[in-house]
Design an enzyme around this catalytic site. Structure first.
Site, short mmCIF file in Angstrom:
data_model
loop_
_atom_site.label_atom_id
_atom_site.label_comp_id
_atom_site.label_asym_id
_atom_site.label_seq_id
_atom_site.Cartn_x
_atom_site.Cartn_y
_atom_site.Cartn_z
N ASP A 160 -7.26 -3.04 2.01
CA ASP A 160 -7.19 -4.29 1.25
C ASP A 160 -8.39 -5.16 1.63
O ASP A 160 -8.73 -5.26 2.81
CB ASP A 160 -5.88 -5.01 1.60
N ILE A 161 -9.06 -5.76 0.63
CA ILE A 161 -10.22 -6.61 0.93
C ILE A 161 -9.82 -8.00 1.41
O ILE A 161 -10.67 -8.76 1.87
CB ILE A 161 -11.20 -6.71 -0.26
N HIS B 70 1.48 -0.88 -6.82
CA HIS B 70 0.75 -0.64 -5.58
C HIS B 70 1.68 -0.92 -4.41
O HIS B 70 2.53 -1.79 -4.46
CB HIS B 70 -0.53 -1.48 -5.49
#
Length: 138
Positions: free
Chosen positions: A32-33, A101
């Site tokens: 995850d950014i 997700h």
């Protein structure tokens, strides 16, 4: 099936770069950014499913099997003390990207991750009636 205007379809299918941990013909796993903790990653199907209600059982089974493998690898490499596995469905549940997700969020003593709810109370008879009603649809 891919959806042209979906950011996760584009990431899952390699059109937008990601720090990929694992990939096969069906899924992409990437960090995850905007992580909740070190090692926070997402498992995303390459086919577009809006949410869990849109996904078939077989795909869901393969996805969760992959989640077990990725979670074990994260625990081994990061020595995390626990893990939250989070998946939101619908705006009311906090879903912001409408492509299924699954979040794997490693947990560490002293981290600031907050995943939870205030426990309510349940009526035993109401639970029995609800169990009977839901059981009919399984």
């Amino acid at each position: 099936m891919k959806k042209d205007d979906c950011i996760f379809c584009k990431i899952a299918n390699g059109e937008i770069p990601s720090t990929t941990i694992y990939e096969n013909e069906e899924f992409r796993v990437f960090f995850d950014i905007a992580p909740a903790s070190k090692g926070h990653c997402l498992i995303v199907p390459k086919d577009h499913f809006n949410d869990i209600f849109d996904m078939d059982e077989e795909t869901g089974g393969r996805l969760f099997s992959l989640a077990v493998k990725v979670a074990g690898s994260l625990k081994k490499e990061l020595n995390c003390e626990g893990m939250n596995i989070v998946q939101n469905n619908g705006t009311i549940a906090g879903q912001t990207v409408f492509h299924f997700h699954l979040h794997l969020i490693p947990r560490y003593t002293g981290d600031t991750v907050n995943v939870g709810w205030k426990p309510g109370e349940a009526d035993t008879e109401e639970l029995k009636a609800l169990a009977e009603a839901v059981r009919k649809n399984i």
